[in-house]
Design a protein around this motif. Structure first.
Motif, PDB file in Angstrom:
ATOM      1  N   ARG A  31       1.069  -1.063   0.178  1.00 39.68           N
ATOM      2  CA  ARG A  31      -0.064  -0.062   0.179  1.00 39.68           C
ATOM      3  C   ARG A  31       0.766   1.446  -0.064  1.00 39.68           C
ATOM      4  O   ARG A  31       0.908   2.085  -1.004  1.00 39.68           O
ATOM      5  CB  ARG A  31      -0.687   0.657   0.883  1.00 39.68           C
ATOM      6  N   ARG A  86      -6.148  -1.816  -5.592  1.00 41.02           N
ATOM      7  CA  ARG A  86      -6.900  -1.714  -4.620  1.00 41.02           C
ATOM      8  C   ARG A  86      -7.283  -0.264  -3.592  1.00 41.02           C
ATOM      9  O   ARG A  86      -7.690   0.978  -3.382  1.00 41.02           O
ATOM     10  CB  ARG A  86      -7.132  -2.462  -3.759  1.00 41.02           C
ATOM     11  N   GLU A  87      -5.931  -0.444  -3.546  1.00 42.58           N
ATOM     12  CA  GLU A  87      -5.212   0.849  -3.094  1.00 42.58           C
ATOM     13  C   GLU A  87      -5.394   2.482  -3.488  1.00 42.58           C
ATOM     14  O   GLU A  87      -5.609   3.297  -3.364  1.00 42.58           O
ATOM     15  CB  GLU A  87      -3.894   1.011  -1.882  1.00 42.58           C
ATOM     16  N   VAL A 145      -7.020   2.756  -6.503  1.00 48.38           N
ATOM     17  CA  VAL A 145      -8.892   2.967  -7.195  1.00 48.38           C
ATOM     18  C   VAL A 145      -9.644   3.654  -5.394  1.00 48.38           C
ATOM     19  O   VAL A 145      -9.909   4.500  -6.125  1.00 48.38           O
ATOM     20  CB  VAL A 145      -9.703   1.390  -7.116  1.00 48.38           C
ATOM     21  N   SER A 146      -9.158   3.147  -4.522  1.00 48.37           N
ATOM     22  CA  SER A 146      -9.643   3.488  -3.423  1.00 48.37           C
ATOM     23  C   SER A 146     -10.040   4.947  -3.079  1.00 48.37           C
ATOM     24  O   SER A 146     -10.227   6.262  -3.104  1.00 48.37           O
ATOM     25  CB  SER A 146      -9.360   3.099  -2.026  1.00 48.37           C
ATOM     26  N   ALA A 147      -7.999   5.519  -3.520  1.00 49.29           N
ATOM     27  CA  ALA A 147      -7.644   6.728  -3.405  1.00 49.29           C
ATOM     28  C   ALA A 147      -8.474   8.073  -3.895  1.00 49.29           C
ATOM     29  O   ALA A 147      -8.381   8.851  -3.804  1.00 49.29           O
ATOM     30  CB  ALA A 147      -6.137   6.818  -3.146  1.00 49.29           C
ATOM     31  N   GLY A 150     -11.570   7.618  -4.948  1.00 45.25           N
ATOM     32  CA  GLY A 150     -13.235   7.791  -4.585  1.00 45.25           C
ATOM     33  C   GLY A 150     -13.539   6.357  -5.139  1.00 45.25           C
ATOM     34  O   GLY A 150     -14.812   5.851  -5.250  1.00 45.25           O
ATOM     35  N   HIS A 192     -14.089   1.468  -6.227  1.00 44.55           N
ATOM     36  CA  HIS A 192     -14.104   0.659  -5.504  1.00 44.55           C
ATOM     37  C   HIS A 192     -13.416  -0.834  -6.728  1.00 44.55           C
ATOM     38  O   HIS A 192     -13.815  -0.522  -8.223  1.00 44.55           O
ATOM     39  CB  HIS A 192     -15.396   0.145  -5.061  1.00 44.55           C
ATOM     40  N   ALA A 204     -13.103  -2.122 -12.270  1.00 48.24           N
ATOM     41  CA  ALA A 204     -13.158  -1.191 -11.195  1.00 48.24           C
ATOM     42  C   ALA A 204     -14.194  -0.184 -11.590  1.00 48.24           C
ATOM     43  O   ALA A 204     -14.350  -0.245 -13.216  1.00 48.24           O
ATOM     44  CB  ALA A 204     -11.462  -0.737 -11.255  1.00 48.24           C
ATOM     45  N   ILE A 257     -14.396   4.059 -11.482  1.00 45.06           N
ATOM     46  CA  ILE A 257     -13.907   5.810 -10.780  1.00 45.06           C
ATOM     47  C   ILE A 257     -14.724   6.225 -11.181  1.00 45.06           C
ATOM     48  O   ILE A 257     -15.240   6.629 -11.911  1.00 45.06           O
ATOM     49  CB  ILE A 257     -12.197   5.660 -11.207  1.00 45.06           C
TER      50      ILE A 257
END
Length: 387
Positions: free
Chosen positions: A171, A348-349, A351-353, A355, A357, A372, A374
């Protein structure tokens, strides 16, 4: 209450029942068989003393071996079963020398003990030795098993912690990569602002005075922002991405997914791609994320399903950038054992950053799906219209 506490309670209960039973047999039957009840009180007191030292954890070493050995040496058969418990405890604790000393002391001192309770008559010592040896062997087995279980539990915990550390490292590495990419992108944009405002400032004589002042202010602000950005995030740039002669960091070119697919096809990897919208319709961060997702998916397909058709769909249009890559099950490739296994953690880190999933997992019929979504930032336009 967890399982370990329940197991410990069951073990303590079983030990208490066993010790109580052996002590009761020694106190009741032993007094009747050895002395016809004449020494019931001292025999009972000896049995109770042995039971106490065997049940209290703090007295099991070295008090219990001494007390039970002394009782066995004097009363013979009364302490035989209780000494077997002592030898079991010593075997579990891997105290072989202490066990040998207890057996030798009990048999040796029993020659001078209470005559009717001597083990040496009628080959009683053979039975006692067999019982003690059996108890010691069982104790060795139980002790070895407990140590093995503890060692395996320690290894599992070590692997769990190591996996957590590696996942966190993945991460952090992905965050650093994102920061480095953003540094390069923003540095490029800010340098363009500074460049164009500088050009306009050279023609300030043809511009109104307020406009010329604003241009000077804008150029200074952009130059200072560029310097601050380089100081804060410059260390995160990849090696080799040094500023050029003008002091400007060249902007990274967002990965071309089509070029990535063409390279994969050139390497004999079948890929079918469907693309909607233009890459320019999505923010630079989204294009970088899509490239990394496609790259990871193609790499995993080569590793775990070599030769299968990879189907890829990319949609850059608002309101969200979508990417989906699927491939059926296949035979592992030559590079199946290569890699850290934490690429999905980094994706995943990332894509999460942004906003969004990320989904990675089986998709039925043995196939694998990596997808994904975004969302675009508020105010993003599509085809000249607000999203």
């Amino acid at each position: 209450m967890n399982s370990s506490k329940i197991q410990a309670g069951v073990v303590a209960l079983g030990r208490g029942a066993t010790v109580t039973f052996f002590a009761a047999v020694a106190a009741l039957n032993g007094a009747q068989q050895i002395s016809d009840g004449r020494y019931a009180i001292p025999i009972g007191a000896s049995a109770v003393a042995c039971a106490v030292v065997l049940l209290v954890p703090r007295l099991r070493w070295p008090v219990a071996p001494i007390v039970v050995t002394a009782v066995t040496a004097w009363w013979g058969w009364i302490g035989t079963l209780l000494l077997a418990l002592v030898l079991y405890d010593l075997a579990v604790a891997r105290r072989t020398r202490a066990a040998i000393v207890c057996v030798a002391a009990a048999l040796g001192a029993n020659l001078a003990g209470y005559p009717p309770a001597r083990l040496w008559g009628h080959q009683g010592y053979v039975t006692a030795l067999f019982l003690w040896a059996f108890a010691y062997v069982v104790g060795m087995w139980i002790g070895s098993r407990r140590r093995l279980v503890r060692a395996l539990a320690a290894d599992v915990e070590h692997l769990r912690v190591e996996a957590q550390l590696r996942e966190e490292a993945a991460r952090v590495a992905e965050r650093s990569r994102i920061a480095a990419e953003m540094h390069d992108v923003l540095a490029h944009r800010l340098s363009l602002i500074a460049l164009h405002t500088g050009v306009l400032a050279t023609r300030s004589d043809t511009l109104p005075a307020p406009v010329a002042e604003r241009l000077v202010l804008l150029r200074g602000a952009s130059t200072e922002a560029l310097a601050d950005l380089r100081d804060v995030l410059g260390v995160l740039r990849a090696p080799g991405a040094a500023p050029n002669a003008a002091g400007v960091v060249p902007a990274p070119v967002p990965g071309d997914v089509q070029q990535l697919v063409d390279d994969a096809r050139a390497a004999s990897q079948p890929v079918a791609i469907t693309m909607h919208g233009r890459p320019e319709d999505a923010p630079t961060t989204h294009r970088l994320a899509v490239y990394r997702i496609a790259q990871e998916a193609l790499t995993n397909a080569r590793k775990h399903a070599d030769g299968t058709l990879v189907t890829m769909t990319v949609d850059y249009r608002s309101p969200a950038t979508l990417v989906e890559v699927t491939n059926p099950a296949g035979r592992p490739g030559k590079a199946a054992a290569v890699g850290s296994g934490y690429g999905l953690v980094g994706l995943r880190e990332r894509v999460s950053a942004l906003g969004g999933h990320l989904h990675a997992g089986p998709a039925g019929a043995g196939s694998w799906r990596l997808a994904a979504r975004i969302p675009h930032p508020a105010g993003t336009q599509e085809n000249g219209r607000p999203a």
